[in-house]
Design a protein around this motif. Structure first.
Motif, PDB file in Angstrom:
ATOM      1  N   THR B  38      -1.994  23.895 -34.623  1.00 40.16           N
ATOM      2  CA  THR B  38      -3.300  24.548 -33.683  1.00 40.16           C
ATOM      3  C   THR B  38      -3.840  23.381 -32.999  1.00 40.16           C
ATOM      4  O   THR B  38      -4.285  22.399 -33.320  1.00 40.16           O
ATOM      5  CB  THR B  38      -4.323  24.857 -34.830  1.00 40.16           C
ATOM      6  N   LYS B  52      -5.872  17.845 -24.681  1.00 33.30           N
ATOM      7  CA  LYS B  52      -5.377  18.645 -25.819  1.00 33.30           C
ATOM      8  C   LYS B  52      -5.720  17.829 -27.006  1.00 33.30           C
ATOM      9  O   LYS B  52      -5.372  16.552 -26.880  1.00 33.30           O
ATOM     10  CB  LYS B  52      -4.201  18.992 -25.574  1.00 33.30           C
ATOM     11  N   PHE B  55      -6.760  20.919 -33.656  1.00 34.02           N
ATOM     12  CA  PHE B  55      -7.778  21.544 -34.080  1.00 34.02           C
ATOM     13  C   PHE B  55      -8.516  20.949 -35.158  1.00 34.02           C
ATOM     14  O   PHE B  55      -7.922  20.566 -36.074  1.00 34.02           O
ATOM     15  CB  PHE B  55      -7.327  23.080 -34.589  1.00 34.02           C
ATOM     16  N   ASP B  59     -14.470  23.541 -34.972  1.00 33.60           N
ATOM     17  CA  ASP B  59     -14.116  23.900 -33.504  1.00 33.60           C
ATOM     18  C   ASP B  59     -14.151  25.431 -33.353  1.00 33.60           C
ATOM     19  O   ASP B  59     -13.801  26.179 -34.253  1.00 33.60           O
ATOM     20  CB  ASP B  59     -12.794  23.385 -33.256  1.00 33.60           C
ATOM     21  N   PHE B  60     -14.962  25.557 -32.128  1.00 39.20           N
ATOM     22  CA  PHE B  60     -14.725  27.148 -31.464  1.00 39.20           C
ATOM     23  C   PHE B  60     -14.801  27.115 -30.075  1.00 39.20           C
ATOM     24  O   PHE B  60     -14.977  25.851 -29.358  1.00 39.20           O
ATOM     25  CB  PHE B  60     -16.084  27.885 -32.193  1.00 39.20           C
ATOM     26  N   VAL B  61     -14.152  27.972 -29.450  1.00 40.28           N
ATOM     27  CA  VAL B  61     -14.129  28.066 -27.979  1.00 40.28           C
ATOM     28  C   VAL B  61     -15.554  28.094 -27.520  1.00 40.28           C
ATOM     29  O   VAL B  61     -16.465  28.817 -28.065  1.00 40.28           O
ATOM     30  CB  VAL B  61     -13.515  29.216 -27.427  1.00 40.28           C
ATOM     31  N   VAL B  77     -14.603  22.984 -25.270  1.00 40.57           N
ATOM     32  CA  VAL B  77     -13.414  23.659 -25.746  1.00 40.57           C
ATOM     33  C   VAL B  77     -13.195  25.047 -25.048  1.00 40.57           C
ATOM     34  O   VAL B  77     -13.954  26.022 -24.980  1.00 40.57           O
ATOM     35  CB  VAL B  77     -13.577  23.792 -27.316  1.00 40.57           C
ATOM     36  N   ALA B  79     -10.113  26.558 -24.940  1.00 39.40           N
ATOM     37  CA  ALA B  79      -8.974  27.625 -25.751  1.00 39.40           C
ATOM     38  C   ALA B  79      -8.729  26.893 -27.085  1.00 39.40           C
ATOM     39  O   ALA B  79      -8.686  25.715 -27.189  1.00 39.40           O
ATOM     40  CB  ALA B  79      -7.736  28.015 -25.031  1.00 39.40           C
ATOM     41  N   ILE B  80      -8.304  27.872 -28.074  1.00 37.01           N
ATOM     42  CA  ILE B  80      -7.658  27.295 -29.268  1.00 37.01           C
ATOM     43  C   ILE B  80      -6.354  28.141 -29.581  1.00 37.01           C
ATOM     44  O   ILE B  80      -6.725  29.311 -29.535  1.00 37.01           O
ATOM     45  CB  ILE B  80      -8.736  27.453 -30.307  1.00 37.01           C
ATOM     46  N   PHE B  81      -5.469  27.524 -29.610  1.00 35.72           N
ATOM     47  CA  PHE B  81      -4.111  28.480 -29.979  1.00 35.72           C
ATOM     48  C   PHE B  81      -3.112  27.702 -30.841  1.00 35.72           C
ATOM     49  O   PHE B  81      -3.291  26.544 -30.759  1.00 35.72           O
ATOM     50  CB  PHE B  81      -3.560  28.625 -28.463  1.00 35.72           C
ATOM     51  N   VAL B  82      -2.232  28.475 -31.181  1.00 38.73           N
ATOM     52  CA  VAL B  82      -1.038  27.998 -31.995  1.00 38.73           C
ATOM     53  C   VAL B  82       0.221  27.808 -31.412  1.00 38.73           C
ATOM     54  O   VAL B  82       0.443  28.541 -30.592  1.00 38.73           O
ATOM     55  CB  VAL B  82      -1.003  29.000 -33.280  1.00 38.73           C
TER      56      VAL B  82
END
Lengths: 361, 89
Positions: B38, B52, B55, B59-61, B77, B79-82
């Motif tokens: 993540t 980058k 995570f 954390d939050f966008v 932040v 974006a947060i993605f896998v």
């Protein structure tokens, strides 16, 4: 000797074929194999359910629950009786009322057990319990038809369940994996709409307009844009329909366009992250929010655009993937293009990012 | 060896080959393991810096991450993605 063995094998083959074709032995065997297979799949479902219940109890314990087991039991067995649909008058109002009561009751049970908590924390706990409730329902559904099929030796029932099982397991696995995202507060695929709203107005202040729903005002090339989304970073979808209705009424109908952005289920073979444009309110609620957008748009003759990003059901409830984040960037440009080409300078437009805003403020 | 014996042997061979194939196919399906990471994408509000990292809990966008090393603007932040990394085990 060789001839004897050959004769025995041939006789056995013939007998077996005869029994299979002219008696119900074949069916019984099929039933036996399918039931055994279903039992092993049910065990997988049970493992997922037990794990989700244990995790829900752990989350409640950390949040200060006095009796996590009881609260999890109460909320995973919670049910809603749908309103009467053979008399459609007022059905949306009745449905909205029932959904509102459900939400209120669940919130009350949680507050009784946990005491006062932030709404974001309560939202995340509520969604974790909803996931456990969904798994609980799937498990009970499969067990019910398996036991019923066994009791009545109903091959058709068992067969239908056996063919449905891979799909049911896929859904259950997606729900089970989604717990990770909700526990950690990671955005999910369905958060595409709120992510687009965030990217449109990352630094603008958020104003609460209705419960758990906020709006920001930005300017795009001389057009005033109301950006609507659920209030994050807790797991909630907010009330975008009611928010849009209020903004339009506040502006006395002086809104040139409403643009809704949402995640949409892709068909097998479609690419994740593909963008599609259409008309109408892109919102997957049971009805009350969608109808508010349709009614207010019709009242003031406001065109409603829909932009969706395709993804699978699994991707929609699991942690957001890179493809979806990239699609959100493209949607932002798409929305800006629509605003520039379809909204006159000085005009007002509403952009609503529909979806669950977990992990997105 | 007569015709019936040949037929019986052929049937046995077909069954064995089918079983072996189904086992190999199942092996193939499970051998591709995907590692997931993540990622939090952090950007400067002015758009001149991007980085980058993995995570972290909390954390939050939209979370403010401090000061931009280039322009002293706000780092956030975005974006947060896998991300999936394929590894054959």
């Amino acid at each position: 000797m060789d001839g004897d063995i050959q004769g025995i094998i041939s006789t056995l083959l013939f007998l077996t074929l005869f029994l299979m074709m002219f008696t119900n032995v074949g069916q019984k065997l099929q039933l036996m194999f399918m039931t055994a297979n279903l039992r092993s799949k049910l065990a997988i479902l049970e493992r997922m359910l037990n794990d989700s219940l244990a995790r829900a109890e752990k989350v409640l314990s950390i949040a200060g629950s006095k009796n996590p087991k009881r609260t999890v039991k109460r909320l995973t067995e919670f049910f809603v009786v749908e309103p009467v649909s053979i008399e459609p008058t007022d059905i949306i109002r009745r449905l909205a009322h029932i959904l509102e009561t459900r939400r209120g009751n669940i919130r009350r049970i949680l507050i009784e057990d946990l005491g006062e908590k932030s709404k974001h924390e309560l939202n995340n706990i509520e969604v974790i319990l909803e996931v456990s409730a969904a798994l609980n329902y799937l498990y009970k559904f499969v067990r019910h038809y398996l036991l019923l099929g066994e009791k009545t030796s109903n091959l058709i029932l068992i067969m239908q369940l056996a063919y449905l099982m891979p799909y049911i397991l896929r859904i259950a696995d997606a729900y089970h994996k989604s717990l990770d995202a909700f526990e950690k507060g990671i955005p999910i695929g369905d958060g595409l709409g709120p992510l687009v709203a965030f990217k449109l107005a990352p630094t603008s202040p958020r104003h609460e307009i209705v419960e758990e729903t906020v709006y920001s005002i930005i300017e795009v090339d001389g057009r005033i844009v109301y950006v609507v989304k659920a209030e994050g970073p807790g797991a909630t979808v907010g009330k975008p329909g009611e928010a849009i209705e209020k903004i339009v009424e506040k502006e006395k109908g002086n809104v040139s366009r409403i643009i809704t952005v949402d995640a949409a289920l892709k068909m097998e073979g479609e690419e994740t992250g593909a963008i599609a444009e259409g008309v109408g309110a892109a919102i997957g609620d049971p009805g009350p929010e969608k109808i508010r957008i349709e009614r207010i748009a019709t009242k003031y003759n406001i065109p409603v655009d829909a932009i969706v990003v395709k993804m699978s059901a699994e991707e929609a409830i699991q942690a957001m993937t890179k493809k979806i984040v990239e699609a959100a960037d493209n949607v932002v440009e798409y929305v800006k293009e629509i605003i520039k080409t379809r909204v006159p300078k000085g005009g007002k437009v509403i952009v609503a990012g529909i979806g669950n805003t977990v992990g997105i403020v | 060896m007569n015709a019936l014996q040949i037929l019986q042997i052929a049937a046995i061979i077909v069954i064995v080959v089918l079983l072996a194939l189904s086992i190999v196919m199942a092996e193939k399906k499970t051998s591709k393991k995907k590692e997931k990471k993540t990622i939090a994408l952090i950007k400067c509000d002015k758009g001149d810096y991007e980085t980058k990292r993995e995570f972290k809990s909390g954390d939050f966008v939209g979370k403010v991450e401090g000061e931009c090393p280039k322009c002293k603007g706000v780092l956030r932040v975005y974006a947060i993605f896998v991300e999936e990394i394929e590894s054959h085990k």
